[in-house]
Scaffold this motif. Structure first.
Motif, PDB file in Angstrom:
ATOM      1  N   LEU A 165      -3.059 -13.704  -6.320  1.00 47.18           N
ATOM      2  CA  LEU A 165      -1.724 -13.118  -6.344  1.00 47.18           C
ATOM      3  C   LEU A 165      -0.899 -13.689  -7.489  1.00 47.18           C
ATOM      4  N   PRO A 166      -0.383 -12.824  -8.361  1.00 45.94           N
ATOM      5  CA  PRO A 166       0.464 -13.305  -9.440  1.00 45.94           C
ATOM      6  C   PRO A 166       1.761 -13.909  -8.903  1.00 45.94           C
ATOM      7  N   THR A 167       2.283 -14.905  -9.587  1.00 41.90           N
ATOM      8  CA  THR A 167       3.567 -15.489  -9.217  1.00 41.90           C
ATOM      9  C   THR A 167       4.623 -14.402  -9.183  1.00 41.90           C
ATOM     10  N   GLY A 168       5.436 -14.417  -8.157  1.00 41.35           N
ATOM     11  CA  GLY A 168       6.500 -13.423  -8.045  1.00 41.35           C
ATOM     12  C   GLY A 168       6.096 -12.155  -7.322  1.00 41.35           C
ATOM     13  N   SER A 169       4.864 -12.102  -6.794  1.00 42.14           N
ATOM     14  CA  SER A 169       4.425 -10.912  -6.062  1.00 42.14           C
ATOM     15  C   SER A 169       5.256 -10.731  -4.802  1.00 42.14           C
ATOM     16  N   GLY A 170       5.347  -9.487  -4.353  1.00 45.74           N
ATOM     17  CA  GLY A 170       6.031  -9.172  -3.111  1.00 45.74           C
ATOM     18  C   GLY A 170       5.057  -8.559  -2.136  1.00 45.74           C
ATOM     19  N   VAL A 171       5.453  -8.492  -0.890  1.00 42.63           N
ATOM     20  CA  VAL A 171       4.609  -7.896   0.137  1.00 42.63           C
ATOM     21  C   VAL A 171       5.434  -6.874   0.904  1.00 42.63           C
ATOM     22  N   MET A 172       4.872  -5.679   1.073  1.00 43.14           N
ATOM     23  CA  MET A 172       5.527  -4.604   1.820  1.00 43.14           C
ATOM     24  C   MET A 172       4.649  -4.252   3.018  1.00 43.14           C
ATOM     25  N   THR A 173       5.273  -3.987   4.152  1.00 42.56           N
ATOM     26  CA  THR A 173       4.566  -3.486   5.325  1.00 42.56           C
ATOM     27  C   THR A 173       5.156  -2.118   5.636  1.00 42.56           C
ATOM     28  N   ALA A 174       4.282  -1.132   5.836  1.00 42.62           N
ATOM     29  CA  ALA A 174       4.766   0.231   6.049  1.00 42.62           C
ATOM     30  C   ALA A 174       3.928   0.942   7.105  1.00 42.62           C
ATOM     31  N   LEU A 175       4.566   1.887   7.773  1.00 44.99           N
ATOM     32  CA  LEU A 175       3.894   2.789   8.694  1.00 44.99           C
ATOM     33  C   LEU A 175       3.752   4.122   7.984  1.00 44.99           C
ATOM     34  N   LEU A 176       2.529   4.623   7.867  1.00 45.84           N
ATOM     35  CA  LEU A 176       2.294   5.937   7.261  1.00 45.84           C
ATOM     36  C   LEU A 176       1.844   6.897   8.345  1.00 45.84           C
ATOM     37  N   GLU A 177       2.390   8.112   8.294  1.00 43.45           N
ATOM     38  CA  GLU A 177       2.073   9.139   9.276  1.00 43.45           C
ATOM     39  C   GLU A 177       1.659  10.404   8.533  1.00 43.45           C
ATOM     40  N   ILE A 178       0.439  10.870   8.818  1.00 50.45           N
ATOM     41  CA  ILE A 178      -0.110  12.029   8.113  1.00 50.45           C
ATOM     42  C   ILE A 178      -0.221  13.185   9.110  1.00 50.45           C
ATOM     43  N   PRO A 179       0.418  14.326   8.806  1.00 47.18           N
ATOM     44  CA  PRO A 179       0.364  15.467   9.731  1.00 47.18           C
ATOM     45  C   PRO A 179      -1.053  16.013   9.894  1.00 47.18           C
ATOM     46  N   PRO A 180      -1.299  16.745  10.970  1.00 51.93           N
ATOM     47  CA  PRO A 180      -2.622  17.336  11.199  1.00 51.93           C
ATOM     48  C   PRO A 180      -3.119  18.121   9.985  1.00 51.93           C
TER      49      PRO A 180
END
Length: 138
Positions: A21-36
């Motif tokens: 991981l490069p210095t200064g990296s960030g971390v995102m957590t997300a919920l993805l929802e894909i329609p039928p």
């Protein structure tokens, strides 16, 4: 000193080598929802590694150089990020939503997600797995 008692349960879902991981990296957590039946996002890349867990449904998952595969609810997946293209994250079900959680490491100063142009998709066509090209429409 007493010993703590816990009724918690730990189930290992994925075990991958630690990314650089490069210095200064960030971390995102997300919920993805894909329609039928949705094809999901068009071909793209992430600036850093992505770790995911499918909560419900089924997803057709294709990374550059790998055959497309179906990931089902309760399964984990990952991708290295960087220059590796994520071609498919499609809902494999025509009658139900697919939902998953992802944790994405973002390199500093680089967008978390970059879509490929049609020209770049064509230039990289030789890097796709033969099984992916049999059904590819891009």
């Amino acid at each position: 000193m007493s010993t703590p008692v816990s009724d918690s349960k730990l189930t290992m879902l994925a075990d991958v080598p630690a990314p650089n991981l490069p210095t200064g990296s960030g971390v995102m957590t997300a919920l993805l929802e894909i329609p039928p039946g949705s094809a999901g996002a068009p071909p793209h890349r992430h600036s850093g590694p992505v770790f995911g867990y499918l909560l419900e449904g089924e997803m057709i998952f294709e990374l550059e150089g790998e055959a497309p595969r179906v990931i089902r609810a309760g399964e984990a997946f990952d991708e290295p990020g960087g220059d590796v293209v994520h071609y498919q994250a499609a809902n494999n079900l025509s009658d139900a939503w697919t939902r998953f959680v992802v944790v994405m490491v973002c390199s500093p100063g680089v967008p978390m997600l970059t879509y490929l142009s049609p020209e770049e998709i064509e230039q990289r066509r030789h890097l796709r797995h033969p099984a992916a090209l049999e059904g590819a429409t891009d």
